[in-house]
Design an enzyme around this catalytic site. Structure first.
Site, PDB file in Angstrom:
ATOM      1  N   ASP A 140      -0.446  -9.765   0.123  1.00  0.00           N
ATOM      2  CA  ASP A 140       0.639  -8.939   0.676  1.00  0.00           C
ATOM      3  C   ASP A 140       0.958  -9.319   2.120  1.00  0.00           C
ATOM      4  O   ASP A 140       2.120  -9.534   2.469  1.00  0.00           O
ATOM      5  CB  ASP A 140       0.268  -7.450   0.623  1.00  0.00           C
ATOM      6  CG  ASP A 140       0.378  -6.876  -0.777  1.00  0.00           C
ATOM      7  OD1 ASP A 140       0.536  -7.668  -1.725  1.00  0.00           O
ATOM      8  OD2 ASP A 140       0.308  -5.645  -0.927  1.00  0.00           O
TER       9      ASP A 140
ATOM     10  N   ALA B 134       4.150   1.611  -3.955  1.00  0.00           N
ATOM     11  CA  ALA B 134       5.067   1.268  -5.045  1.00  0.00           C
ATOM     12  C   ALA B 134       4.999  -0.195  -5.457  1.00  0.00           C
ATOM     13  O   ALA B 134       5.834  -0.672  -6.203  1.00  0.00           O
ATOM     14  CB  ALA B 134       6.495   1.632  -4.651  1.00  0.00           C
TER      15      ALA B 134
HETATM   16  O1  PMV Z   1       0.614  -2.524  -4.847  1.00  0.00           O
HETATM   17  P1  PMV Z   1       0.636  -3.510  -3.749  1.00  0.00           P
HETATM   18  O2  PMV Z   1       1.981  -3.824  -3.222  1.00  0.00           O
HETATM   19  O3  PMV Z   1      -0.319  -3.162  -2.630  1.00  0.00           O
HETATM   20  O4  PMV Z   1       0.082  -4.903  -4.363  1.00  0.00           O
HETATM   21  C1  PMV Z   1      -1.273  -5.006  -4.708  1.00  0.00           C
HETATM   22  C2  PMV Z   1      -1.583  -6.332  -5.333  1.00  0.00           C
HETATM   23  C3  PMV Z   1      -3.015  -6.408  -5.891  1.00  0.00           C
HETATM   24  O5  PMV Z   1      -3.172  -7.704  -6.499  1.00  0.00           O
HETATM   25  C4  PMV Z   1      -3.235  -5.363  -6.961  1.00  0.00           C
HETATM   26  C5  PMV Z   1      -4.067  -6.214  -4.798  1.00  0.00           C
HETATM   27  C6  PMV Z   1      -4.238  -7.399  -3.853  1.00  0.00           C
HETATM   28  O6  PMV Z   1      -4.759  -7.173  -2.753  1.00  0.00           O
HETATM   29  O7  PMV Z   1      -3.898  -8.531  -4.205  1.00  0.00           O
END
Ligand code: PMV
Length: 298
Positions: free
Chosen positions: A139, A91
């Site tokens: 993250d 999400a």
């Molecule tokens: O969707 P999430 O919470 O895994 O966030 C991903 C963020 C991205 O920039 C799309 C991928 C990343 O590793 O930075």
């Protein structure tokens, strides 16, 4: 108790995978975990009633990630880790990274290992790679360290300072998506049409640079305007869904200073920037089921 927080990317998702900076915030909502000595290695995830064994080559990514986590500890006893996950999975709130950080933090505590939050973030990167293939590292860094920060791949987080807290309202579209697939889709677009996609990344980088200044100056009106400029670029990369767009429009109509999707897109969450705490509470009602307020101090 081990803890990994969730995160919201204010600006810069996807571009950050390809070396551009992004700005993210750590939120209080996340994952708590406890590790104890046991007969055999096991990971329990409370909200989904899952019991996972470490498995280096299994189908289940959690089993492979748990194997990666345990292999960081040599000569250890068998461990059972129980995690309580407060974030929706797939999400955009960094759920998998938060589980990884919480699990490692809990194991460190059970084994009496002292590790800085920055080193914890680093240790959780292999966990993230199991889920996302090519994670930028934002993250796991935000999950371990938190605050409001600029992140660039391979570099330490740069914390931002401001005397004004950010009042965010996170809304959940109810659609989940795979970060791995969304990241792979952008990588394919970049390969097939580098001119268009690099232009998009350049636009995002300009927004990030200006948002950093707006946050430091406590200028949330400017920050909101910068947030509102991002959805068009993200849509050009086929990341926004109509549901996320509608939620953003509803938030703006109800007085948000700005709104956009957050994370991988293709579903998941969006957030709105509220002028004040009481308006954040009102926006939470507008954004419906699963929406919550996150107040973040830089
Ligand atoms: O969707 P999430 O919470 O895994 O966030 C991903 C963020 C991205 O920039 C799309 C991928 C990343 O590793 O930075």
């Amino acid at each position: 108790m081990g803890f990994g927080r969730g995160k919201v990317i204010l600006l810069g998702e996807h571009a950050v995978v390809h070396g551009c900076p992004a700005i993210a915030v750590g939120i209080e909502r996340g994952v708590t975990a406890k590790a104890s000595l046991a007969e055999r290695d096991l990971l329990r995830l409370a909200p989904w009633s899952l019991s996972i064994e470490p498995d280096s080559r299994g189908e289940e990514p959690l089993g492979r990630a748990f194997y990666e986590a345990l292999s960081l500890y040599r000569g250890r006893p068998a461990l059972e880790v129980s995690a309580e996950v407060e974030l929706p999975a797939g999400a955009g709130l960094g759920c998998s990274a938060a589980i990884g950080v919480a699990v490692l933090d809990a194991i460190d505590e059970a084994l009496g290992i002292e590790r800085s939050r920055t080193d914890l973030a680093e240790a959780a990167l292999n966990w993230e790679k199991v889920f996302h293939g090519n994670p930028s590292g934002i993250d796991n860094s935000m999950s371990a360290v938190g605050g409001v920060a600029v992140y660039r791949r391979g570099e330490p987080l740069v914390p931002l300072r401001s005397n004004k807290p950010l009042h965010l309202v996170v809304g959940y579209s109810g659609e989940s998506s795979s970060t791995k697939e969304m990241v792979a889709s952008v990588a394919r677009q970049l390969e097939n049409d580098p001119l268009r996609v690099n232009k998009a990344f350049e636009g995002i980088e300009v927004l990030v640079r200006n948002a950093k200044l707006a946050i430091e100056a406590g200028d949330h009106i400017a920050l909101g305007q910068l947030l509102d400029l991002n959805p068009t670029i993200l849509s050009s990369l086929m990341l926004c869904t109509s549901k996320l767009e509608e939620m953003g429009q509803a938030a703006r109509r109800a007085g948000a200073l700005g709104a956009k999707m957050t994370g991988a897109g293709g579903g998941g969450c969006m957030f709105a920037l509220a002028p004040k705490r009481d308006e954040a509470l009102r926006l939470r009602e507008v954004l419906g089921q699963g929406a919550f307020v996150a107040e973040v101090s830089a």
